[in-house]
Design a protein around this motif. Structure first.
Motif, PDB file in Angstrom:
ATOM      1  N   VAL A  44       0.852  -1.199   0.000  1.00 17.49           N
ATOM      2  CA  VAL A  44       0.000   0.000   0.000  1.00 17.49           C
ATOM      3  C   VAL A  44       0.883   1.243   0.000  1.00 17.49           C
ATOM      4  CG1 VAL A  44      -1.700   1.356   1.268  1.00 17.49           C
ATOM      5  CG2 VAL A  44      -1.932  -1.118   1.165  1.00 17.49           C
ATOM      6  N   PHE A  45       1.915   1.225   0.844  1.00 23.71           N
ATOM      7  CA  PHE A  45       2.791   2.390   0.875  1.00 23.71           C
ATOM      8  C   PHE A  45       3.517   2.569  -0.452  1.00 23.71           C
ATOM      9  CE2 PHE A  45       6.946   4.245   1.225  1.00 23.71           C
ATOM     10  CZ  PHE A  45       6.565   5.535   1.564  1.00 23.71           C
ATOM     11  N   ARG A  46       4.010   1.462  -1.034  1.00 19.40           N
ATOM     12  CA  ARG A  46       4.712   1.556  -2.320  1.00 19.40           C
ATOM     13  C   ARG A  46       3.793   2.117  -3.407  1.00 19.40           C
ATOM     14  NH1 ARG A  46       6.887  -4.173  -3.497  1.00 19.40           N
ATOM     15  NH2 ARG A  46       7.325  -3.154  -5.499  1.00 19.40           N
ATOM     16  N   ALA A  47       2.513   1.697  -3.386  1.00 19.23           N
ATOM     17  CA  ALA A  47       1.561   2.223  -4.373  1.00 19.23           C
ATOM     18  C   ALA A  47       1.397   3.724  -4.184  1.00 19.23           C
ATOM     19  CB  ALA A  47       0.215   1.517  -4.225  1.00 19.23           C
ATOM     20  N   ALA A  89       3.554   5.848  -2.816  1.00 19.98           N
ATOM     21  CA  ALA A  89       4.799   6.494  -3.234  1.00 19.98           C
ATOM     22  C   ALA A  89       4.841   6.648  -4.750  1.00 19.98           C
ATOM     23  CB  ALA A  89       5.998   5.689  -2.737  1.00 19.98           C
ATOM     24  N   THR A  90       4.431   5.600  -5.459  1.00 17.76           N
ATOM     25  CA  THR A  90       4.457   5.609  -6.922  1.00 17.76           C
ATOM     26  C   THR A  90       3.556   6.700  -7.491  1.00 17.76           C
ATOM     27  OG1 THR A  90       4.807   3.236  -6.859  1.00 17.76           O
ATOM     28  CG2 THR A  90       4.071   4.179  -8.962  1.00 17.76           C
ATOM     29  N   TYR A  91       2.314   6.751  -7.012  1.00 20.48           N
ATOM     30  CA  TYR A  91       1.374   7.717  -7.594  1.00 20.48           C
ATOM     31  C   TYR A  91       1.652   9.137  -7.132  1.00 20.48           C
ATOM     32  CZ  TYR A  91      -0.839   3.906  -9.930  1.00 20.48           C
ATOM     33  OH  TYR A  91      -1.048   2.856 -10.782  1.00 20.48           O
ATOM     34  N   VAL A  92       2.218   9.306  -5.942  1.00 24.88           N
ATOM     35  CA  VAL A  92       2.663  10.637  -5.531  1.00 24.88           C
ATOM     36  C   VAL A  92       3.745  11.125  -6.496  1.00 24.88           C
ATOM     37  CG1 VAL A  92       4.117  11.815  -3.821  1.00 24.88           C
ATOM     38  CG2 VAL A  92       2.057  10.649  -3.090  1.00 24.88           C
ATOM     39  N   ALA A  93       4.688  10.240  -6.811  1.00 22.26           N
ATOM     40  CA  ALA A  93       5.754  10.623  -7.749  1.00 22.26           C
ATOM     41  C   ALA A  93       5.163  10.968  -9.111  1.00 22.26           C
ATOM     42  CB  ALA A  93       6.786   9.505  -7.867  1.00 22.26           C
ATOM     43  N   VAL A  94       4.187  10.184  -9.573  1.00 24.81           N
ATOM     44  CA  VAL A  94       3.578  10.436 -10.887  1.00 24.81           C
ATOM     45  C   VAL A  94       2.880  11.798 -10.916  1.00 24.81           C
ATOM     46  CG1 VAL A  94       1.715   9.702 -12.459  1.00 24.81           C
ATOM     47  CG2 VAL A  94       3.339   8.019 -11.548  1.00 24.81           C
ATOM     48  N   LEU A 122       3.197  14.375  -8.907  1.00 21.09           N
ATOM     49  CA  LEU A 122       4.094  15.511  -8.673  1.00 21.09           C
ATOM     50  C   LEU A 122       4.990  15.774  -9.880  1.00 21.09           C
ATOM     51  CD1 LEU A 122       4.971  15.148  -4.867  1.00 21.09           C
ATOM     52  CD2 LEU A 122       3.527  16.873  -5.954  1.00 21.09           C
ATOM     53  N   LEU A 177      -5.332   1.333  -4.253  1.00 20.17           N
ATOM     54  CA  LEU A 177      -4.884   1.439  -5.642  1.00 20.17           C
ATOM     55  C   LEU A 177      -5.938   2.094  -6.516  1.00 20.17           C
ATOM     56  CD1 LEU A 177      -2.989  -1.863  -6.520  1.00 20.17           C
ATOM     57  CD2 LEU A 177      -2.158   0.470  -6.852  1.00 20.17           C
ATOM     58  N   ARG A 201      -5.074   5.356  -8.646  1.00 19.19           N
ATOM     59  CA  ARG A 201      -5.084   5.292 -10.108  1.00 19.19           C
ATOM     60  C   ARG A 201      -6.103   6.268 -10.694  1.00 19.19           C
ATOM     61  NH1 ARG A 201      -5.073  -1.275 -10.285  1.00 19.19           N
ATOM     62  NH2 ARG A 201      -2.798  -1.562 -10.172  1.00 19.19           N
TER      63      ARG A 201
END
Lengths: 155, 155, 155
Positions: free
Chosen positions: B12-15, B17-22, B24, B104, B108
């Motif tokens: 959940v945390f990795r997801a 982190a991924t979408y925050v990066a996307v 931003l 997710l 998404r």
């Protein structure tokens, strides 16, 4: 996923989560206010927005600025300028392991000051109402920054 | 540093982190667009910027506003207004230990809605394209705020 | 509350907390500068603010824009546009368990670039001083986004 569960058991973290949700929901309300004023007063920033509401009239007439809309937008921007520090500082402040009662005091005063700031700005109330509510929220942020730098700083 | 490692193991945390990066990175792209339009159209806000591009010409001619630049800036500001709540609410939402699939779904839809919002704004597509993409992102934020307040609130 | 204590023991987290506090305090200073210029130059955006300083004079004379105030506000907005990504990306970057020295390098360069950016903007220094400081901060954010996506991404 035990690590995430542990956060849910921390009262300081739960208090932070609660007040972050409160101030961010309040800030999101400003978008609703802006849309409301733009639509009811037919004041738009983009031709494609005016087209959706002008119903065949002259588009240019609706692309203008309006004092009510600008007031909401200034209030929204002031939220942004103050709520970013609250979220950023609040998070690392929580992780610096403060007393629950001290942390709650910070969060409650900040949330209260921002709600009163919005009321002062949109009514509008005579100054120094708004200046005072701004200043109180500012002090809460400064106090959290001080707590962080004096307990866990690592330059 | 075991505690930081544990986060890297949480899906959940990795997801998040991924979408925050996307989102931003997408927001950071707006700064690039603004610079691109300012330089190619020679539209500046500061005399020292105009001086660097005017090559001896009349500075005042280049200090003006331009509809393409203002459009990108409005789009950027709308990102700021919506991505701050996403980052702030998303983080405490993740720490409230949600189901991976639900989390997710939120991330998404939000990332998709903001990418489509930018396309709608900059093309520009006729309304209600942009209004709809804004509203979907807004609902995702509201849903995370509701999840936070209904599971871990502590006033 | 052992989980919050563990964060306080992580040097990478403490470094992040420190530099978040530094850049957010710097950003909060922009509000102080804006108020200072507004009050000393008697330049206001709201009638109720002008009323508190006009002392019976003509209110309209004080509701105007002023280049010094607008310059501080543009600098503040540029901070917002760049410090949001730093806080959001920095937090998930820290939780992706980077090397302390690499993380410190990112945080120090970012904080330095934003302080120099403010000095370049408010002096103002001739370009490309400000462009360069902006670009360096931008690269730090991009580098953290890359580190996140290449180590813990989960789409």
């Amino acid at each position: 996923m035990s690590i995430l569960k542990e956060f849910g058991d921390s009262e300081v973290f739960r208090a932070f989560a609660t007040y972050v949700a409160v101030v961010l929901l309040k800030m999101m309300l400003m978008s609703v206010f802006t849309s409301y004023y733009r639509i009811t007063r037919k004041v738009f920033a983009n031709p494609e927005d005016a087209a959706a509401h002008a119903k065949g009239g002259d588009l240019k007439k609706f692309i203008r600025t309006d004092e009510s809309v600008e007031r909401v937008r200034r209030c929204h921007l002031n939220d942004i300028e103050n709520i970013i520090p609250f979220v950023g500082l609040g998070l690392v402040y929580v992780l610096s392991n403060p007393e629950l009662s001290t942390a709650l005091l910070h969060f409650r005063i900040f949330a209260g000051s921002r709600i009163l700031h919005t009321i002062s700005y949109l009514t509008p109330l005579p100054q120094p109402s708004r200046a005072l509510t701004f200043f109180i929220g500012f002090l809460v942020n400064a106090s959290m920054a001080y707590a962080i730098l004096s307990t866990i700083s690592y330059f």
